[in-house]
Design an enzyme around this catalytic site. Structure first.
Site, PDB file in Angstrom:
ATOM      1  CD1 TRP A 155     -13.432  -5.137  -8.876  1.00 39.72           C
ATOM      2  CD2 TRP A 155     -12.712  -4.432 -10.878  1.00 39.72           C
ATOM      3  NE1 TRP A 155     -12.823  -6.191  -9.509  1.00 39.72           N
ATOM      4  CE2 TRP A 155     -12.383  -5.792 -10.737  1.00 39.72           C
ATOM      5  CE3 TRP A 155     -12.370  -3.775 -12.068  1.00 39.72           C
ATOM      6  CZ2 TRP A 155     -11.717  -6.514 -11.735  1.00 39.72           C
ATOM      7  CZ3 TRP A 155     -11.708  -4.493 -13.064  1.00 39.72           C
ATOM      8  CH2 TRP A 155     -11.393  -5.842 -12.886  1.00 39.72           C
TER       9      TRP A 155
ATOM     10  CB  SER B  22     -13.122  -8.030  -4.353  1.00 36.30           C
ATOM     11  OG  SER B  22     -12.998  -8.066  -2.949  1.00 36.30           O
TER      12      SER B  22
ATOM     13  CG  HIS C  41      -0.541   2.160  -9.291  1.00 34.19           C
ATOM     14  ND1 HIS C  41      -0.705   1.812  -7.973  1.00 34.19           N
ATOM     15  CD2 HIS C  41      -1.635   2.902  -9.620  1.00 34.19           C
ATOM     16  CE1 HIS C  41      -1.850   2.313  -7.523  1.00 34.19           C
ATOM     17  NE2 HIS C  41      -2.429   2.982  -8.497  1.00 34.19           N
TER      18      HIS C  41
ATOM     19  NE  ARG D  63      -7.740   2.087  -5.360  1.00 36.34           N
ATOM     20  CZ  ARG D  63      -6.524   2.139  -4.868  1.00 36.34           C
ATOM     21  NH1 ARG D  63      -5.520   2.468  -5.645  1.00 36.34           N
ATOM     22  NH2 ARG D  63      -6.299   1.855  -3.606  1.00 36.34           N
TER      23      ARG D  63
ATOM     24  CG  ASP E   4      -2.069   0.968   1.085  1.00 39.40           C
ATOM     25  OD1 ASP E   4      -2.431   1.314  -0.056  1.00 39.40           O
ATOM     26  OD2 ASP E   4      -2.606   1.401   2.122  1.00 39.40           O
ATOM     27  N   GLY E   5       0.325   2.328  -0.564  1.00 38.37           N
ATOM     28  CA  GLY E   5       0.989   3.631  -0.514  1.00 38.37           C
ATOM     29  C   GLY E   5       1.536   4.093  -1.855  1.00 38.37           C
TER      30      GLY E   5
ATOM     31  CG  LEU F 240       9.424 -17.124  -3.404  1.00 36.61           C
ATOM     32  CD1 LEU F 240       9.338 -17.197  -1.881  1.00 36.61           C
ATOM     33  CD2 LEU F 240       9.939 -15.744  -3.809  1.00 36.61           C
TER      34      LEU F 240
HETATM   35  C1  IPE Z   1      -5.589  -2.730  -0.123  1.00 36.17           C
HETATM   36  O1  IPE Z   1      -5.243  -1.394  -0.301  1.00 36.17           O
HETATM   37  C2  IPE Z   1      -5.526  -3.469  -1.415  1.00 36.17           C
HETATM   38  C3  IPE Z   1      -4.224  -3.553  -2.070  1.00 36.17           C
HETATM   39  C4  IPE Z   1      -3.071  -3.091  -1.651  1.00 36.17           C
HETATM   40  C5  IPE Z   1      -4.232  -4.250  -3.308  1.00 36.17           C
HETATM   41  P1  IPE Z   1      -6.331  -0.240  -0.448  1.00 36.17           P
HETATM   42  O2  IPE Z   1      -5.548   1.013  -0.588  1.00 36.17           O
HETATM   43  O3  IPE Z   1      -7.279  -0.580  -1.522  1.00 36.17           O
HETATM   44  O4  IPE Z   1      -7.069  -0.329   0.959  1.00 36.17           O
HETATM   45  P2  IPE Z   1      -8.000   0.740   1.709  1.00 36.17           P
HETATM   46  O5  IPE Z   1      -9.065   1.148   0.760  1.00 36.17           O
HETATM   47  O6  IPE Z   1      -7.116   1.904   2.076  1.00 36.17           O
HETATM   48  O7  IPE Z   1      -8.480   0.018   2.926  1.00 36.17           O
HETATM   49  C1  IPE Z   2      -1.691   0.183  -3.366  1.00 38.57           C
HETATM   50  O1  IPE Z   2      -1.431   1.538  -3.359  1.00 38.57           O
HETATM   51  C2  IPE Z   2      -1.922  -0.364  -4.750  1.00 38.57           C
HETATM   52  C3  IPE Z   2      -3.302  -0.776  -5.023  1.00 38.57           C
HETATM   53  C4  IPE Z   2      -4.292  -0.787  -4.196  1.00 38.57           C
HETATM   54  C5  IPE Z   2      -3.580  -1.231  -6.375  1.00 38.57           C
HETATM   55  P1  IPE Z   2      -2.608   2.594  -3.358  1.00 38.57           P
HETATM   56  O2  IPE Z   2      -2.962   2.907  -4.762  1.00 38.57           O
HETATM   57  O3  IPE Z   2      -3.721   2.144  -2.495  1.00 38.57           O
HETATM   58  O4  IPE Z   2      -1.880   3.849  -2.711  1.00 38.57           O
HETATM   59  P2  IPE Z   2      -2.496   4.862  -1.656  1.00 38.57           P
HETATM   60  O5  IPE Z   2      -2.960   4.056  -0.483  1.00 38.57           O
HETATM   61  O6  IPE Z   2      -3.627   5.569  -2.330  1.00 38.57           O
HETATM   62  O7  IPE Z   2      -1.362   5.754  -1.321  1.00 38.57           O
HETATM   63 MG    MG Z   3      -4.143   2.397  -0.521  1.00 35.31          MG
END
Ligand code: IPE
Ligand code: IPE
Ligand code: MG
Length: 253
Positions: A74, A71, A42, A76, A25-26, A136
């Site tokens: 989508w 799941s 990304h 976004r 995440d992030g 792995l």
């Molecule tokens: C969780 O991250 C899913 C992935 C990293 C693929 P999100 O960024 O979608 O989670 P929320 O919405 O902050 O909980």
């Molecule tokens: C995780 O990063 C990747 C996916 C969920 C696909 P994010 O896109 O959720 O990044 P933040 O949380 O918005 O920074």
């Molecule tokens: Mg996120």
């Protein structure tokens, strides 16, 4: 080591996690901080995947599971979803050869039926071409949700064992767990979520029952071998009691 359940037995475990599960995440915030479009985050995130796969292989991790698309993702903006799908396709096209050289077996878990045909085909090819690798076991969770997983397991269990409908009391944990999409792997020993949020976001909700949870403030594109070392050092000091007391653990040693 056999696959075992944290609720039915006490799983064997060692100082290095046998199964590491990560919520990557992030990416978006990494990019926004740099005045870049979220999609740039990304793209950088793919490089972090490469680094983490290599360092887990070197550290003797047997199973590495990465949450790539939930799941709920989508929901976004459509451009972001399309970019993520394109990136997924490109990464499979480019990286499978490298995984092959490194002896990595790739599996994708999630409801892949919702992906475009080209992506589904690449997933099947990648899984097939790495099927004999065993250094792995890399699993990418894509269009994955923990609730979806439990639901699809229940549906498949009942479809294959219609007799359970008349005797639901015969369904036990082991029967259902055998139909979860990661039935081939032990439960994760260590969970890492990068990006600072402290939530599960519908990841492996059944399998994380006794997993050690580690949260890193680092954004995923910045995450690397040193962060893995920090997480593993933290993990090594955990007392995994699985419901027992500290005194019981001390008696065993
Ligand atoms: C969780 O991250 C899913 C992935 C990293 C693929 P999100 O960024 O979608 O989670 P929320 O919405 O902050 O909980
Ligand atoms: C995780 O990063 C990747 C996916 C969920 C696909 P994010 O896109 O959720 O990044 P933040 O949380 O918005 O920074
Ligand atoms: Mg996120």
């Amino acid at each position: 080591m056999p696959v075992s359940s944290s609720t039915l037995d006490i799983p064997e475990h060692s100082s290095v996690p046998r199964h590491l599960a990560i919520i990557m995440d992030g990416n978006g915030r990494w990019a926004t901080d740099r005045f870049l479009p979220r999609t740039a985050g990304h793209m950088r995130g793919v490089q972090a995947v490469r680094r983490v796969v290599e360092s887990c292989g070197r550290r003797g991790v047997e199973f590495l599971t990465l949450f790539a698309f939930s799941s709920e993702n989508w929901r976004r903006p459509q451009e972001e979803v399309s970019l993520l799908m394109r990136l997924f396709i490109q990464t499979l096209e480019k990286e499978v050869g490298k995984l092959q050289e490194q002896g990595v077996r790739l599996r994708i878990v999630g409801d892949i039926g919702r992906f475009e045909p080209r992506l589904q085909e690449l997933i099947r090819d990648a899984e097939e071409s790495t099927v004999h690798n065993s250094t792995l076991n890399l699993t990418i969770a894509a269009n994955y949700g923990g609730r979806w997983d439990i639901l699809q397991a229940t549906q498949r269990l009942l479809a294959q064992h219609p007799e359970y409908a008349a005797h639901p009391e015969r369904i036990d944990e082991a029967a259902l767990a055998g139909y979860l999409s990661m039935a081939y792997a032990p439960e994760p020993d260590l969970f890492i979520r990068t990006g600072g949020e402290q939530r599960i976001s519908n990841f492996l909700i059944w399998q994380l029952a006794y997993t050690e949870l580690y949260f890193s403030p680092a954004y995923w594109p910045d995450f690397g071998p040193r962060d893995i070392d920090d997480a593993f050092a933290w993990y090594k000091d955990r007392e995994r009691r699985f419901g027992r007391t500290s005194a019981q653990l001390a008696d065993k040693n």
